[in-house]
Design a protein around this motif. Sequence first.
Motif, mmCIF file in Angstrom:
data_model
loop_
_atom_site.group_PDB
_atom_site.id
_atom_site.type_symbol
_atom_site.label_atom_id
_atom_site.label_comp_id
_atom_site.label_asym_id
_atom_site.label_seq_id
_atom_site.Cartn_x
_atom_site.Cartn_y
_atom_site.Cartn_z
ATOM 1 N N ASN A 109 0.832 -1.192 0.000
ATOM 2 C CA ASN A 109 0.000 0.000 0.000
ATOM 3 C C ASN A 109 0.873 1.251 0.000
ATOM 4 O O ASN A 109 1.481 1.597 1.014
ATOM 5 C CB ASN A 109 -0.927 -0.013 1.225
ATOM 6 C CG ASN A 109 -2.009 1.038 1.138
ATOM 7 O OD1 ASN A 109 -1.745 2.197 0.894
ATOM 8 N ND2 ASN A 109 -3.246 0.611 1.354
ATOM 9 N N VAL A 211 -7.798 4.899 3.614
ATOM 10 C CA VAL A 211 -7.407 3.521 3.931
ATOM 11 C C VAL A 211 -8.255 2.996 5.086
ATOM 12 O O VAL A 211 -8.787 1.881 5.035
ATOM 13 C CB VAL A 211 -5.904 3.440 4.294
ATOM 14 C CG1 VAL A 211 -5.563 2.058 4.852
ATOM 15 C CG2 VAL A 211 -5.050 3.733 3.070
ATOM 16 N N GLY A 214 -11.812 2.194 4.170
ATOM 17 C CA GLY A 214 -11.982 1.001 3.349
ATOM 18 C C GLY A 214 -11.956 -0.298 4.129
ATOM 19 O O GLY A 214 -12.257 -1.364 3.575
ATOM 20 N N SER A 269 -4.781 -1.845 -1.428
ATOM 21 C CA SER A 269 -6.230 -2.037 -1.399
ATOM 22 C C SER A 269 -6.796 -2.312 -2.790
ATOM 23 O O SER A 269 -7.845 -2.958 -2.915
ATOM 24 C CB SER A 269 -6.905 -0.802 -0.793
ATOM 25 O OG SER A 269 -6.506 0.374 -1.478
ATOM 26 N N TYR A 272 -7.927 -5.918 -4.347
ATOM 27 C CA TYR A 272 -9.296 -6.434 -4.363
ATOM 28 C C TYR A 272 -9.948 -6.214 -5.729
ATOM 29 O O TYR A 272 -10.603 -7.109 -6.276
ATOM 30 C CB TYR A 272 -10.125 -5.746 -3.271
ATOM 31 C CG TYR A 272 -11.607 -6.018 -3.349
ATOM 32 C CD1 TYR A 272 -12.138 -7.216 -2.891
ATOM 33 C CD2 TYR A 272 -12.468 -5.071 -3.906
ATOM 34 C CE1 TYR A 272 -13.498 -7.472 -2.965
ATOM 35 C CE2 TYR A 272 -13.823 -5.321 -3.991
ATOM 36 C CZ TYR A 272 -14.335 -6.519 -3.526
ATOM 37 O OH TYR A 272 -15.674 -6.769 -3.618
ATOM 38 N N ILE A 289 -6.624 -7.988 3.089
ATOM 39 C CA ILE A 289 -6.303 -6.555 3.167
ATOM 40 C C ILE A 289 -6.669 -6.010 4.546
ATOM 41 O O ILE A 289 -5.887 -5.290 5.175
ATOM 42 C CB ILE A 289 -7.052 -5.775 2.064
ATOM 43 C CG1 ILE A 289 -6.496 -6.140 0.682
ATOM 44 C CG2 ILE A 289 -6.936 -4.272 2.289
ATOM 45 C CD1 ILE A 289 -7.366 -5.668 -0.469
ATOM 46 N N THR A 290 -7.859 -6.359 5.024
ATOM 47 C CA THR A 290 -8.316 -5.854 6.328
ATOM 48 C C THR A 290 -7.428 -6.357 7.463
ATOM 49 O O THR A 290 -6.953 -5.570 8.296
ATOM 50 C CB THR A 290 -9.773 -6.284 6.575
ATOM 51 O OG1 THR A 290 -10.607 -5.721 5.566
ATOM 52 C CG2 THR A 290 -10.251 -5.802 7.934
ATOM 53 N N THR A 293 -3.859 -4.898 7.387
ATOM 54 C CA THR A 293 -3.812 -3.495 7.836
ATOM 55 C C THR A 293 -3.858 -3.417 9.349
ATOM 56 O O THR A 293 -3.140 -2.617 9.974
ATOM 57 C CB THR A 293 -4.973 -2.704 7.207
ATOM 58 O OG1 THR A 293 -4.918 -2.826 5.778
ATOM 59 C CG2 THR A 293 -4.861 -1.222 7.567
#
Length: 308
Positions: A109, A211, A214, A269, A272, A289-290, A293
């Motif tokens: 990212n 970010v 999201g 991100s 996706y 991704i979640t 992070t």
Amino acid sequence: MLTTLAALMPVILVIASGYLIARTGLITGDQWRGIEKLAYFVLFPMVLFRTISQADFTSFHALNMGGALLMSIFLMTALLLGARKTIERIWGIPAVRFTSIFQGTLRWNAMIALAIADNVAGKTGLATLAVAMVFVIPVVNILSILVLSHFASGSAPSAQKILKDLFSNPFILSIGLGVLFNLSGLTLPGVVGDTVEIFSRAALPIGIICVGAGLDLSALRRPGPALTMGTFLRPAFMPLLAFGCAMLFGVSGPALVAVVIASSVPCASNSYLLSRQMNGDAKLMAEIITLQTLAATVTTPLALFLLT
């Protein structure tokens, strides 16, 4: 460790604020898309152009840093592809889900990376990381497309489309223009320079708020082998691999910090979107991704503390 965490804590808190703003409904979905476009197409290109155009490239070895990053990427790619059948045999992870693990391990990212570089190493860190992006972004994009095309039966774009996307990427364009301006020896007129600086100051906070917005914690399901592997391969192994390559190339100082940041921040991100467009496992990609992070609030400061 505490000093490193203190430098990164403002970035973590701003990401958290983005999540809270999104959940309170203060800004709605369509409005977020507009803010994201503003950050991606205007604000971040401004900060990249400004930092690159004013950077002192003699203060670090850009080619050595780029070589170390590319070597770590190609080594990890070889390891993942070599282990794909074993991963499927032992953990039952099919090829289509492997594509999300691949993207989650290789891609990074840029918005979070730039914000961390600015907080940890100031203008020098920003400029160094911007140069690193020139080497890494095109390569990881192409590798991700090729892997999705092969393993997810997605319709791969043509070589012409890939080249067009790369050379129309606002990050790459702004970095290229910044390099040309830097080499020309010119300076921006006062009014223009001040305007670019104002845009630049807005880029990092707005970008990392997006970010946070999201993040979708409600999408998380019970962790399984694919989610666990996709989440932790990157923070656990990429910084160590990149650090080892940096040592081989003699990278040190701000360039080493940039290498560690680039290899330890969570995956991009927009992984996706690519997964969804090319018939990959988009739901797994969103979960990776979640979780990455969230995990990066611990793993990135730890990597910076231990390796730099």
